[in-house]
Scaffold this active site. Structure first.
Site, mmCIF file in Angstrom:
data_model
loop_
_atom_site.group_PDB
_atom_site.id
_atom_site.type_symbol
_atom_site.label_atom_id
_atom_site.label_comp_id
_atom_site.label_asym_id
_atom_site.label_seq_id
_atom_site.Cartn_x
_atom_site.Cartn_y
_atom_site.Cartn_z
ATOM 1 N N GLU A 601 0.816 -1.198 0.001
ATOM 2 C CA GLU A 601 0.128 0.069 0.008
ATOM 3 C C GLU A 601 0.928 1.246 -0.203
ATOM 4 O O GLU A 601 0.440 2.135 -0.744
ATOM 5 C CB GLU A 601 -0.725 0.146 1.214
ATOM 6 C CG GLU A 601 -1.795 1.051 1.372
ATOM 7 C CD GLU A 601 -2.866 1.317 0.231
ATOM 8 O OE1 GLU A 601 -3.044 2.006 -0.736
ATOM 9 O OE2 GLU A 601 -4.083 0.351 0.412
ATOM 10 N N ALA A 606 2.250 6.671 0.646
ATOM 11 C CA ALA A 606 2.612 6.574 2.029
ATOM 12 C C ALA A 606 1.207 5.798 2.676
ATOM 13 O O ALA A 606 1.014 4.677 2.616
ATOM 14 C CB ALA A 606 2.918 7.899 2.746
ATOM 15 N N LYS A 677 5.123 4.933 -9.285
ATOM 16 C CA LYS A 677 3.735 4.807 -8.315
ATOM 17 C C LYS A 677 2.567 4.822 -9.650
ATOM 18 O O LYS A 677 1.404 4.086 -9.244
ATOM 19 C CB LYS A 677 3.555 6.281 -7.602
ATOM 20 C CG LYS A 677 4.602 6.197 -6.501
ATOM 21 C CD LYS A 677 4.283 7.508 -5.723
ATOM 22 C CE LYS A 677 5.501 7.661 -4.565
ATOM 23 N NZ LYS A 677 5.298 8.827 -3.996
#
Length: 810
Positions: A601, A606, A677
């Protein structure tokens, strides 16, 4: 009348015998009692050892005899305050003569062996009798050999019930307040000394209770009773206050050393209550064994185990046509005096497997090979195979058959922790469900099952953490602060069993003291990722989780091996999830195959629940149409803080000091981090994409990222200050905000600096915040928005913590 049996530890010392005397005095106040004693703890083994040495022509047997004589005479003297010159001396004289004959002939018959082994109980019963007599107890010592009659099966003789019952019933009317019998020993009709085999003293006591129709049989030992599991393997094991005969039989058959299975049968025949008590805690809790079981108690009453067994397997395509195959197999094993512990056979009859003790492996293999010699030579059967280093664990409970799912829960618990089951056996009564596993997995397996069936409200999780930088330290601090709360409120015991930095590692199976972890790590062993993973495998702890809090490619390379050990992986390290699509897919498949989880995750934002929300959308049937996101808290901080007055270089240095950048800020400023990401979000959306499929529009002046060192990079940024100021001024004049945006739409993925107009959700993004907009089939008019802090040690650590908790809950 009651029958009290005292084991070897109960008569193993002067203090122990005094405790026995106190128990007997108390028990005989209002009842006539029968007492049975074993040999002093360890003596029978020593007698076997000295007889073997004598047979081998080893004169050291004489020294063993002297040691045993000194042990018994010393105990007698300390108890009675005087030396004994009669019975003990005479018995050791006989023992020496018999052993001398064995030594000279180098032959040890089973009859002679029985005589030698009988000396242990004869000595202990004499010492106990002498002490109690000296203490003014009304006690009579009876020689069991005069009343317990057996066949001539020396070493494991069978009681002749008719003859024995007649002799004992004839004695009953003469017996006084306390009647003492040595256990284990008996004799033939010709007065030849025999022994009753393993657990013989228990059997003596149970038989006496049966014939005398005692109201209770008390087994006094060094524990308080039967336990839910072996306390040497399971620290949380607890006492069973009440079990049925059947449950006690199953528990004792599969490794519970408190009772020996045949010893229960005579008491069971007469419905006599059995109590298992602790000589050294006479008033403490104990176990009661009766015909009835507790309907309202746990369906699983205990988890028993046998540590050292072997599997003998006989297979072949032609087995179906071999007459009396099973009969011949078990006859061969029986004639070789091999005890079969567990049996499984395929319905096709192409294979049959039996579990036996490891000490019987050679003779079992020889016996079976000889029995099926012809079939083996004709290749109708495959060669006999033996798997050693195995163990058996068994769930025991008389009422398990009335509950659906016990078996499923057992094997699911084992499977999810990577424990392979080699063989399974379950009777139709469902009092026992047995599984054969590798011996190295025994401790882990029995703790898992005990936790699952007896302590299901408390789950223990073992973390192995690599990386103790800013995020790692924050994570350890958060665990330390929350441990007590999680245990109390959520019945979750999270332990850090291993930690490592780039140089050293430290392990503690029972959990590292998180107040001292830094000092312990400094004194730890040299670190290498391969040895770290090997150590995790060696410890083989249940519910193990590998936590990688680094950006290391070397560590990401071991995820595959870790998952294959059924150990879950939690990580903020983006490398593993952004390598080739094939490698990404393989990690996911491996996690599913081995019952582990791969959770990352914190790879994207973050502590924000971006990936989990995306997964929920996909699983519920929604479809991602486009993604817009600001995914770098670091870059957002830089462009929020930069106002053209302080230099862009100073803003970068400030972000690094606050822990908002990687140790090398170029990793953030290059845009590669944002590409990774976005790539993860696209892959989690179900797209087959690679890094090269994402277009990057760099906002840095040419040459900045090519700087050979960090210092030269800072110099390049400082030299290009006018460029950054121009970017800022252009945005100000257009009344826009600068944001590094990652987007996916219409099959195209890009990352680049954009001017965001007022009114867009990205415009008012503050500080180090991240934001993700999911446009989906269900969220067409208004996107699903996830927003919050996307950088910083504390929030990243909390995201890792959330992944660990998510893993535990699943």
């Amino acid at each position: 009348m009651k029958v009290l049996k005292f084991g070897g530890t109960s008569v193993g010392s002067v203090a122990a015998i005094k405790s026995v005397a106190s128990i007997i005095n108390s028990a005989s106040t209002n009842n006539n009692i029968v007492v049975v004693v074993s040999a002093i703890g360890g003596v029978t083994n020593q007698l076997i050892q000295l007889s073997t040495r004598a047979q081998q022509g080893d004169t050291s047997y004489e020294a063993l005899i002297d040691q045993l004589k000194l042990q018994h005479t010393t105990m007698y003297t300390e108890l009675l305050g005087k030396e004994e010159e009669g019975f003990i001396n005479e018995l050791f004289s006989q023992l020496s003569e018999v052993c001398k004959g064995v030594f000279l002939l180098k032959e040890l018959t089973s009859r002679t062996s029985d005589f030698i082994q009988s000396c242990g109980e004869r000595l202990s019963s004499f010492i106990v009798f002498s002490y109690l007599k000296n203490e003014k107890v009304d006690i009579t010592l009876y020689d069991s050999r005069k009343y317990l009659i057996t066949d001539k099966q020396f070493g494991n003789a069978n009681i002749l019930i008719k003859e024995t019952s007649e002799l004992l019933l004839g004695l009953k009317s003469e017996m006084g307040s306390v009647s003492l019998f040595p256990g284990f020993i008996a004799s033939t009709l010709e007065n030849e000394t025999t022994t009753l085999g393993r657990g013989g003293s228990d059997y003596t006591a149970s038989l006496l209770a049966n014939v005398f129709e005692a109201e209770a049989l008390e087994i006094w030992t060094d524990v308080n009773g039967l336990m839910t599991a072996d306390p040497r393997l399971v620290k949380q094991a607890h006492l069973l206050p009440h079990v049925s005969y059947e449950e006690a039989l199953e528990l004792s058959h599969f490794g519970a050393k408190v009772l020996y299975p045949p010893s229960i049968q005579p008491a069971l025949d007469k419905g006599i209550t059995i109590w298992v008590k602790n000589t050294f805690d006479a008033e403490g809790e104990c176990t009661k064994i009766t015909k009835e079981w507790d309907e309202k108690k746990n369906l699983v009453r205990g988890i028993s185990s046998i540590k050292e067994i072997a599997l003998l397997n006989l297979s072949g395509n032609s087995m179906v046509g071999i007459p009396s195959f099973s009969f011949r197999l078990f006859r061969a094993l029986s004639e070789a005096r091999v005890n079969v512990i567990l049996i499984t056979q395929a319905s096709s009859e192409h294979s049959i497997c039996v579990a036996i003790s490891t000490v019987d492996v050679d003779k079992a293999k020889e016996a079976v090979s000889q029995e099926f010699k012809t079939e083996l030579e004709l290749r109708k059967l495959n060669a006999v195979s033996i798997d050693t280093d195995m163990s058996i664990l068994a769930l025991v409970g008389a009422n398990m058959k009335n509950q659906v799912g016990i078996c499923g829960k057992m094997f699911d618990t084992l499977g999810r922790n990577g424990i392979s089951v080699t063989a399974i056996a379950q009777g139709s009564s469902e009092r026992n469900i047995s599984a054969v596993i590798h011996r190295s997995d025994m401790k882990k397996a029995i703790n898992l099952l005990h936790e699952s069936f007896f302590l299901s409200e408390i789950k223990k999780v073992h973390l192995f953490i690599v990386g103790v930088g800013n995020v790692g330290r924050a994570f350890l601090n958060q665990i330390s602060e929350q441990q007590e709360y999680l245990l109390k409120e959520h019945h979750l015991n999270i332990l850090v069993a291993g930690i490592a930095n780039s140089k050293q590692s430290y392990f503690e199976e029972e959990g590292i003291d998180l107040k001292r972890w830094a000092d312990l790590l400094n004194d730890g062993d040299a670190y290498h990722i391969d040895s770290f993973v090997s150590r995790i495998d060696e410890l083989n702890l249940r519910n193990s989780v590998f936590v990688d809090i680094t950006a290391s490619e070397d560590i990401a390379q071991v995820y595959q091996a870790v998952l294959e050990k059924s150990i879950s992986v939690v990580t903020p390290n983006k490398i593993a999830a952004t390598r080739s699509m094939e490698q990404y897919r393989k990690l996911k498949q491996t996690a599913r195959k081995y019952g582990a989880q791969f959770l990352f995750e914190t790879n994207v934002a973050a502590g924000l629940p971006v990936i989990s929300t995306l997964n929920d959308l996909i699983k519920s049937g929604d479809k991602i149409l486009s993604i817009e996101a600001v995914l770098s808290g670091t870059l957002n901080y830089l462009f929020n803080e930069y106002n053209g007055q302080s230099t862009f270089k100073s803003i970068i240095e400030s972000a690094k000091a606050l822990g908002l950048t990687e140790p090398d800020p170029r990793l953030d400023l290059s845009g590669e981090d944002v590409i990774r990401k976005l790539l993860i979000l696209m892959r989690e959306s179900g797209l087959e994409v690679e890094m090269k499929d994402v277009d990057l529009v760099s906002f840095l002046p040419e040459g900045c990222l090519e700087a050979p060192s960090l210092d030269s990079f800072y110099q390049k940024v400082e030299d290009n200050e006018p460029y950054f100021k121009a970017l800022y001024n252009e945005a100000e004049q257009a009344k826009t905000k600068l944001r590094v945006v990652a987007s996916y739409k219409n099959g195209k993925a890009t990352v680049g600096l954009q001017k965001i107009e007022e009114g867009h959700p990205f415009y008012f993004l503050e500080g180090k915040d991240n934001i993700v907009l999911f446009h989906t089939e269900r969220y067409k008019a208004q996107p699903l928005v996830i927003k919050g802090a996307g950088a910083g040690a504390e929030v990243t650590a909390s995201g890792i913590f959330a992944d660990v908790l998510r893993l535990v809950n699943n």
